[in-house]
Enzyme design. Structure first.
Site, PDB file in Angstrom:
ATOM      1  CE  LYS A   6       5.419 -10.511  43.299  1.00 34.34           C
ATOM      2  NZ  LYS A   6       6.170 -10.519  44.603  1.00 34.34           N
TER       3      LYS A   6
ATOM      4  NE  ARG B  22       7.641  -5.057  43.413  1.00 34.83           N
ATOM      5  CZ  ARG B  22       8.252  -6.382  42.937  1.00 34.83           C
ATOM      6  NH1 ARG B  22       8.247  -6.435  41.679  1.00 34.83           N
ATOM      7  NH2 ARG B  22       8.626  -6.928  43.566  1.00 34.83           N
TER       8      ARG B  22
ATOM      9  NE  ARG C 263      14.203 -15.693  44.090  1.00 43.51           N
ATOM     10  CZ  ARG C 263      13.136 -14.716  43.987  1.00 43.51           C
ATOM     11  NH1 ARG C 263      11.901 -15.339  43.827  1.00 43.51           N
ATOM     12  NH2 ARG C 263      13.338 -13.458  44.060  1.00 43.51           N
TER      13      ARG C 263
ATOM     14  NE  ARG D 229      15.948 -11.763  41.409  1.00 46.18           N
ATOM     15  CZ  ARG D 229      14.913 -11.845  41.612  1.00 46.18           C
ATOM     16  NH1 ARG D 229      13.773 -12.411  41.302  1.00 46.18           N
ATOM     17  NH2 ARG D 229      14.373 -10.480  42.314  1.00 46.18           N
TER      18      ARG D 229
ATOM     19  NE  ARG E 281      14.359  -8.011  46.178  1.00 41.30           N
ATOM     20  CZ  ARG E 281      14.580  -9.374  46.202  1.00 41.30           C
ATOM     21  NH1 ARG E 281      15.861  -9.672  46.518  1.00 41.30           N
ATOM     22  NH2 ARG E 281      13.810 -10.501  45.782  1.00 41.30           N
TER      23      ARG E 281
HETATM   24  P1  ADP Z   1      10.724  -9.961  43.896  1.00 38.85           P
HETATM   25  O1  ADP Z   1       9.171 -10.050  43.838  1.00 38.85           O
HETATM   26  O2  ADP Z   1      11.231 -11.386  44.505  1.00 38.85           O
HETATM   27  O3  ADP Z   1      11.259  -8.704  44.529  1.00 38.85           O
HETATM   28  P2  ADP Z   1      10.865  -9.340  41.009  1.00 38.85           P
HETATM   29  O4  ADP Z   1      11.441 -10.154  39.908  1.00 38.85           O
HETATM   30  O5  ADP Z   1       9.350  -9.172  40.739  1.00 38.85           O
HETATM   31  O6  ADP Z   1      11.162 -10.190  42.201  1.00 38.85           O
HETATM   32  O7  ADP Z   1      11.208  -7.782  41.009  1.00 38.85           O
HETATM   33  C1  ADP Z   1      12.773  -7.759  41.109  1.00 38.85           C
HETATM   34  C2  ADP Z   1      13.134  -6.091  41.008  1.00 38.85           C
HETATM   35  O8  ADP Z   1      12.680  -5.618  39.691  1.00 38.85           O
HETATM   36  C3  ADP Z   1      12.444  -5.339  41.927  1.00 38.85           C
HETATM   37  O9  ADP Z   1      13.095  -5.376  43.215  1.00 38.85           O
HETATM   38  C4  ADP Z   1      12.388  -4.082  41.119  1.00 38.85           C
HETATM   39  O10 ADP Z   1      13.798  -3.323  41.167  1.00 38.85           O
HETATM   40  C5  ADP Z   1      12.144  -4.426  39.735  1.00 38.85           C
HETATM   41  N1  ADP Z   1      10.629  -4.284  39.591  1.00 38.85           N
HETATM   42  C6  ADP Z   1       9.976  -5.315  39.138  1.00 38.85           C
HETATM   43  N2  ADP Z   1       8.951  -5.067  38.972  1.00 38.85           N
HETATM   44  C7  ADP Z   1       8.730  -3.442  39.369  1.00 38.85           C
HETATM   45  C8  ADP Z   1       7.460  -2.741  39.373  1.00 38.85           C
HETATM   46  N3  ADP Z   1       6.384  -2.826  38.920  1.00 38.85           N
HETATM   47  N4  ADP Z   1       8.137  -1.338  39.786  1.00 38.85           N
HETATM   48  C9  ADP Z   1       9.166  -0.901  39.993  1.00 38.85           C
HETATM   49  N5  ADP Z   1      10.065  -1.893  39.982  1.00 38.85           N
HETATM   50  C10 ADP Z   1       9.689  -3.370  39.547  1.00 38.85           C
END
Ligand code: ADP
Length: 192
Positions: free
Chosen positions: A14, A89, A128, A134, A146
């Protein structure tokens, strides 16, 4: 305005694809994950709370995420539109986003999902993790958490946006540029 949600499981690409296509449509790219990580590295109050959930592979609670997202949106207005990456999400987040946009007489135009199977995602995320710094990408246990969170809380959004006739899915596997081409052609076909 054009408002797009780029949707998919963790590691589906994404963020990468959103960065690649945002300039095509002159959109502001909002990645909730990036905003949380920035706050965490700056040691803000928001960052201190968010990291407690992120480090376990859990979603940050809705209330915190939604108020953060609203501030982000407002800070970029007026603009040509947004590409939302990692938000919404949960159903609650999606409803809040609809309400917020509606209050500004705006709406989501489309939700484009990048479809990638779990085995491939785990492989990508572990890779990654070798360079991203991370911690949530380093352990298979956190990655699985996740993916579980996705199934439990995020997957229901597929039907939510299908009901609004906004959901489109494309194959997210293959050469990076091929995925970008697929994405641009599907977006173009919807806005023309
Ligand atoms: P990925 O899609 O690889 O999991 P992101 O950078 O989008 O990576 O998200 C990393 C973390 O940030 C998630 O596992 C969550 O803990 C938090 N996070 C990101 N977006 C949201 C959201 N919309 N609602 C709740 N937590 C979020």
């Amino acid at each position: 305005m054009l408002n797009i949600i780029i949707f998919g499981k963790p590691g589906s690409g994404k963020g990468t694809q959103a960065s690649l296509i945002k300039d095509n449509y002159n959109l502001v790219h909002i990645s909730t994950g990036d905003v949380f990580r920035k706050n965490t590295s700056q040691g803000t109050d928001l960052g201190k709370v968010a990291v407690q959930f992120m480090s376990k592979g859990e979603l940050v609670p809705d209330e915190i995420t939604i108020s953060m997202l609203k501030e982000e949106i407002k800070s970029f207005m007026p603009c040509n539109g947004f590409i939302f990456d990692g938000f919404p999400r949960t159903i609650i987040q999606a409803e809040s986003l609809d309400d917020l946009l509606k209050s500004m007489e705006l709406n989501i135009d489309m939700v484009v999902a990048l479809d990638v199977e779990n085995n491939k995602l785990i492989e990508r995320l572990l890779n990654r993790g070798k360079t991203s710094g991370r911690s949530d990408d380093k352990s298979e246990e956190k990655i699985n958490k996740r993916l579980e969170e996705y199934d439990k809380k995020t997957k229901p959004l597929i039907d939510f946006y299908k009901n609004q006739k906004k959901f489109i899915s494309i194959n997210g596997v293959g050469d990076l540029n091929d995925v970008t081409t697929r994405l641009i052609s599907i977006i173009d076909s919807k806005i023309s």
